[in-house]
Write an enzyme that holds these catalytic residues in place. Structure first.
Site, PDB file in Angstrom:
ATOM      1  CD  GLU A  64      10.756  12.886  12.078  1.00 27.84           C
ATOM      2  OE1 GLU A  64      11.593  12.266  11.441  1.00 27.84           O
ATOM      3  OE2 GLU A  64       9.612  12.444  12.289  1.00 27.84           O
ATOM      4  CD  GLU A  71      12.736   4.131   8.548  1.00 26.01           C
ATOM      5  OE1 GLU A  71      12.605   5.131   9.296  1.00 26.01           O
ATOM      6  OE2 GLU A  71      12.834   4.185   7.309  1.00 26.01           O
ATOM      7  CB  CYS A  97      12.870   8.956   9.200  1.00 23.76           C
ATOM      8  SG  CYS A  97      11.265   8.694   8.496  1.00 23.76           S
ATOM      9  CE  LYS A 135      -2.626   3.343   1.985  1.00 22.77           C
ATOM     10  NZ  LYS A 135      -2.114   4.419   1.109  1.00 22.77           N
TER      11      LYS A 135
HETATM   12  C1  SIN Z   1      13.518   7.658   5.592  1.00 17.90           C
HETATM   13  O1  SIN Z   1      13.446   8.862   5.673  1.00 17.90           O
HETATM   14  O2  SIN Z   1      12.666   6.967   6.155  1.00 17.90           O
HETATM   15  C2  SIN Z   1      14.573   6.933   4.823  1.00 17.90           C
HETATM   16  C3  SIN Z   1      15.806   7.687   4.641  1.00 17.90           C
HETATM   17  C4  SIN Z   1      16.935   6.880   4.042  1.00 17.90           C
HETATM   18  O3  SIN Z   1      16.752   5.819   3.444  1.00 17.90           O
HETATM   19  O4  SIN Z   1      18.047   7.353   4.204  1.00 17.90           O
END
Ligand code: SIN
Length: 489
Positions: free
Chosen positions: A391, A260, A294, A185
């Site tokens: 964040e 993640e 992230c 998805k």
């Molecule tokens: C992400 O922002 O979740 C992945 C970043 C990355 O693969 O470096």
């Protein structure tokens, strides 16, 4: 060479249906979701909003296909992944243009993400042939014990909009290499890259039903994926809030989980750092994808002795950044994904300014529109500001001041998150002390980018569970069976 952002339209890679059991499918309700270009707001196309029942059809297709797929030899699966890698790389420009159109990142960066995404297909194709169990010394003289590594089965894959290609392949390449089948998805904001990659996988010879892509809004699809007893694993990248929700929804069927989730990465600059290298690393870690990753550094902690000079050097580069549409040559920062993202980023900056932060120098000019943000360096950030605990997910570099190494590590760890952490020092002993002291799944010493196929990626604390990439990445899609063979006296 710059290519036009709509070059993908002629390639046959723009699919506006879901892919279930090798067929391009509409939703029975006829409901569709429009996908817009964040640079212009113009609609690129639309995808069906699939239902709970249609998601279950995709799960059934994956279940049927998985049995045959798992029976193929590892070498056969590896060869098909290799063919998929080749096809993906042969379409790097077109896929990059498609990604820029739906996600907004600069075209060169989008093409870089296609290569990054493809590297997972290659790596896990190679890893397929290295999956092996072991022989266990038996405590019984008439018995032998071995471990067998087996695919977990059907996997649900839920991916975000910030890396429309790499977050797909980092999950499904190990799944396929292990012998699993998947129902993906993709984010409803960026479904086209996922659909194009699935199309290329089928063109490469991966059988129908092994990869299914269900487009639509998250609630019904997520409910079907988490409630299904057939789905044995869920792999998700996104916010901690949604990760926790999916974890709760997956509890009744005891699924394996890879999550993640959010981060709040510290980037520490010590007095003894190579300041120019630290500035380069900070730009790379903070401004990749316009700050929408992230692992982006969120809190830049600078030791008092170099605070002012680091701020000036960083601002000189940041204030010269070119902001614009991703298909305009030379753009370094594209649009944010949507106006809500901009409102959050602006909110963080306003809150920081109201609490005493200062903008260093003059921010760059930005095009008209509600999705652009001028990158900014803020001095005098403090722990009370929103950007210290949330964040920002945007191009805001907030500089916090510290005096001692101990204080820096305590500040860095003062968060419920633990995905990435970066630090710059030339002191060997400090490198070990701080590297071991930081609470994060990824720690970078004198580097600003850690993303790659060969090393594990994932977080600790509320940043998630499991690892993607590296040799660990395929383990998450395997079960270990202990096989006891008796009567051997
Ligand atoms: C992400 O922002 O979740 C992945 C970043 C990355 O693969 O470096």
């Amino acid at each position: 060479m710059q290519i036009s952002s709509d070059s993908f339209k002629k390639t046959g890679l723009l699919h506006e249906q879901s892919l279930i059991d090798g067929e391009w499918r509409e939703s029975a309700t006829g409901h569709r979701i429009s996908v817009s270009n964040p640079a212009t707001g113009s609609v690129i196309g639309s995808v069906p909003d699939m239902s709970f029942e249609e998601t279950n059809q995709a799960i059934a297709a994956a279940d049927k296909a998985q049995k045959g797929w798992a029976k193929r030899t590892a070498a056969e699966r590896a060869a098909l992944l290799e063919a998929w890698f080749d096809l993906t790389m042969s379409k790097q420009q077109e896929l990059g243009a498609l990604m820029t159109a739906e996600q907004g990142k600069p075209l060169q960066e989008a093409m870089g993400e296609i290569a990054y995404a493809a590297s997972f297909i290659k790596w896990f194709g190679e890893e397929a042939r290295r999956v092996s169990g072991r022989t266990v010394p038996s405590p019984w003289p008439d018995r032998r014990i071995v471990t067998l590594k087996e695919p977990v089965g059907v996997c649900a894959i839920i991916t975000p909009w910030n890396f429309p290609a790499a977050m797909i392949t980092r999950k499904i390449a190990p799944a396929l290499a292990a012998g699993c089948a998947v129902v993906i998805k993709p984010s409803e904001l960026t479904p086209f890259t996922a659909l194009a990659l699935a199309d290329l996988a089928e063109q490469a010879g991966i059988p129908a039903g092994v990869i299914n892509v269900v487009t639509g809004m998250p609630t019904d699809i997520g409910a079907a994926l988490t409630q299904s007893e057939t789905v044995r694993k869920l792999s998700f990248t996104g916010s901690t809030r949604v990760g926790a929700l999916l974890m709760a929804q997956s509890a009744p069927t005891i699924k394996k989980l890879s999550l993640e989730l959010g981060g709040n990465a510290p980037f520490i600059v010590f007095d003894d750092a190579d300041l120019d290298a630290a500035v380069e690393g900070c730009i790379a870690s903070k401004f990749r994808n316009g700050g929408q990753t992230c692992v982006c550094s969120n809190r830049i902690l600078v030791q008092a002795g170099v605070y002012e000079s680091f701020a000036e050097k960083l601002a000189a580069k940041v204030n010269a950044m070119r902001v614009g549409a991703g298909d305009v040559e030379g753009t370094e920062i594209g649009p944010m994904i949507n106006a809500e993202a901009v409102a959050k980023i602006d909110g963080h900056v306003q809150d920081a300014l109201a609490q005493g932060a200062q903008i260093v120098g003059d921010r760059p000019a930005i095009p008209k529109g509600d999705t652009y943000v001028a990158p900014v360096v803020l001095k005098d950030a403090t722990a009370q500001m929103r950007l210290a605990s949330e964040e920002t997910f945007g191009p805001v570099a907030a500089l916090f001041r510290f005096q001692t190494e101990q204080e820096a590590v305590a500040l860095a760890n003062d968060t419920p998150f633990g995905l990435a952490a970066y630090f710059y020092t030339r002191d060997h002993a400090r490198a070990w002390r701080v590297g071991e002291g930081l609470e994060a799944g990824l720690v970078g010493l004198n580097v600003g980018i850690m993303a790659c196929d060969v090393a594990p990626f994932g977080g600790v604390k509320q940043s998630g569970l499991g690892r993607e990439g590296g040799t660990e990445g395929i383990e998450d899609f395997l079960e270990t069976k202990a096989f006891h063979m008796g009567g051997l006296s």
